[in-house]
Design an enzyme around this catalytic site. Structure first.
Site, PDB file in Angstrom:
ATOM      1  N   ASP A  24      49.752  31.701  45.423  1.00  0.00           N
ATOM      2  CA  ASP A  24      50.174  32.998  45.850  1.00  0.00           C
ATOM      3  C   ASP A  24      51.345  33.016  46.589  1.00  0.00           C
ATOM      4  O   ASP A  24      51.990  32.578  47.292  1.00  0.00           O
ATOM      5  CB  ASP A  24      48.996  33.736  46.970  1.00  0.00           C
ATOM      6  CG  ASP A  24      48.835  34.954  47.286  1.00  0.00           C
ATOM      7  OD1 ASP A  24      50.201  35.647  47.585  1.00  0.00           O
ATOM      8  OD2 ASP A  24      47.885  35.625  47.063  1.00  0.00           O
ATOM      9  N   GLN A  73      41.475  45.191  47.538  1.00  0.00           N
ATOM     10  CA  GLN A  73      42.059  44.678  46.379  1.00  0.00           C
ATOM     11  C   GLN A  73      43.469  45.335  46.099  1.00  0.00           C
ATOM     12  O   GLN A  73      43.371  46.601  45.956  1.00  0.00           O
ATOM     13  CB  GLN A  73      41.122  44.702  45.328  1.00  0.00           C
ATOM     14  CG  GLN A  73      41.643  43.999  44.187  1.00  0.00           C
ATOM     15  CD  GLN A  73      40.632  44.129  42.877  1.00  0.00           C
ATOM     16  OE1 GLN A  73      39.342  45.045  42.985  1.00  0.00           O
ATOM     17  NE2 GLN A  73      40.566  43.399  41.883  1.00  0.00           N
ATOM     18  N   HIS A 109      40.035  37.733  40.717  1.00  0.00           N
ATOM     19  CA  HIS A 109      40.911  36.482  41.232  1.00  0.00           C
ATOM     20  C   HIS A 109      39.793  36.269  42.627  1.00  0.00           C
ATOM     21  O   HIS A 109      39.656  37.078  43.264  1.00  0.00           O
ATOM     22  CB  HIS A 109      42.322  36.679  41.503  1.00  0.00           C
ATOM     23  CG  HIS A 109      42.575  37.789  42.479  1.00  0.00           C
ATOM     24  ND1 HIS A 109      42.698  38.954  41.784  1.00  0.00           N
ATOM     25  CD2 HIS A 109      42.728  38.065  43.756  1.00  0.00           C
ATOM     26  CE1 HIS A 109      43.080  40.045  42.856  1.00  0.00           C
ATOM     27  NE2 HIS A 109      43.005  39.339  43.823  1.00  0.00           N
ATOM     28  N   PHE A 110      39.876  34.979  42.831  1.00  0.00           N
ATOM     29  CA  PHE A 110      39.377  34.395  44.085  1.00  0.00           C
ATOM     30  C   PHE A 110      40.456  33.780  44.859  1.00  0.00           C
ATOM     31  O   PHE A 110      41.359  33.002  44.316  1.00  0.00           O
ATOM     32  CB  PHE A 110      38.170  33.353  43.896  1.00  0.00           C
ATOM     33  CG  PHE A 110      36.817  33.883  43.754  1.00  0.00           C
ATOM     34  CD1 PHE A 110      36.493  34.407  42.705  1.00  0.00           C
ATOM     35  CD2 PHE A 110      35.867  33.352  44.800  1.00  0.00           C
ATOM     36  CE1 PHE A 110      35.004  35.045  42.691  1.00  0.00           C
ATOM     37  CE2 PHE A 110      34.714  34.159  44.813  1.00  0.00           C
ATOM     38  CZ  PHE A 110      34.242  34.888  43.738  1.00  0.00           C
ATOM     39  N   HIS A 111      40.540  33.970  46.082  1.00  0.00           N
ATOM     40  CA  HIS A 111      41.494  33.217  47.056  1.00  0.00           C
ATOM     41  C   HIS A 111      41.061  32.230  47.718  1.00  0.00           C
ATOM     42  O   HIS A 111      39.746  32.133  47.848  1.00  0.00           O
ATOM     43  CB  HIS A 111      42.027  34.362  48.225  1.00  0.00           C
ATOM     44  CG  HIS A 111      42.536  35.590  47.830  1.00  0.00           C
ATOM     45  ND1 HIS A 111      43.778  35.952  48.079  1.00  0.00           N
ATOM     46  CD2 HIS A 111      41.759  36.985  47.270  1.00  0.00           C
ATOM     47  CE1 HIS A 111      43.915  37.163  47.695  1.00  0.00           C
ATOM     48  NE2 HIS A 111      42.869  37.620  47.349  1.00  0.00           N
TER      49      HIS A 111
END
Ligand code: AMP
Length: 144
Positions: free
Chosen positions: A37, A101, A107-109
Site C-alpha cells: 500500500d 472503500q 482487495h483485502f488489507h
C-alpha cells in the site's frame, strides 16, 4: 450508492493489474496479486487483489473464485507475519464508499501491528516511495 455499481476497469488497481501503473509487488500467481500500500497505515501494509476482473467488492466475487482468492490472502498474511514478525496482524476490507472503500477493485488489507503502535488513518497517510517500500516487500517475499 456505490455498493453495486458496474465495475470500472479504469480503477487504479485495474491499472496495476494491467501493468499501466507501478506497484511494489510481494506475490503474484494466476489468481491474485499482492503489493505494498503506497499510503500505508503502518509499516508493511500490504494489499491482496484478485486477478478476476469485475468484482468491486467482496459481495461481487463469484462463489467459485472465493476459495482460491482467500487462500492467497492467507498465504500473504502468513508471509507478512514470517517476514516482519509483528505482534499482531489485521486482515480487513471495505465494501462501498459508505463503509470507507476508496478503490473499487476488490482487495483485502493486511496490516501488521506492533504492541503500543497505533495504525495511521485509512488511505490518509503520506505517500511512500518504491525505494522506501521495497525493503519491506523483500522481507515479505522472503516469508512466502
Ligand atoms: P480502500 O479504501 O479499502 O478501497 O483501500 C484502498 C487502499 O489502496 C488504501 O489503503 C490506499 O492507501 C491504497 N492505494 C491507493 N492507491 C494506491 C496505489 N497506487 N498503490 C498502492 N496502494 C494504493
Amino acid at each position: 450508492m456505490t455498493l453495486h455499481a458496474p465495475y470500472d476497469p479504469a480503477n487504479i488497481f485495474g491499472k496495476i493489474l494491467r501493468g499501466e501503473m507501478p506497484s511494489v509487488k510481494v506475490f503474484e500467481d494466476e489468481v491474485a496479486l499482492a503489493f505494498m500500500d503506497v499510503f500505508p497505515q503502518g509499516e508493511g501494509h500490504t494489499l491482496v487483489i484478485p486477478k478476476f476482473l469485475g468484482a468491486r467488492n467482496f459481495l461481487d466475487l463469484p462463489e467459485a473464485e472465493v476459495g482460491g482468492y482467500m487462500l492467497r490472502v492467507q498465504k500473504v498474511a502468513r508471509a507478512v507475519e514470517a517476514g516482519l514478525k509483528p505482534d499482531g496482524l489485521r486482515v480487513f476490507q471495505f465494501n462501498g464508499s459508505a463503509a470507507g472503500q476508496t478503490v473499487f477493485h476488490l482487495h483485502f488489507h493486511i496490516l501488521p501491528m506492533w504492541d503500543g503502535v497505533k495504525p495511521g488513518a485509512h488511505a490518509g497517510g503520506g505517500m511512500k516511495s518504491a525505494a522506501e517500500l521495497e525493503p519491506l516487500a523483500a522481507r515479505i517475499r522472503a516469508g512466502l
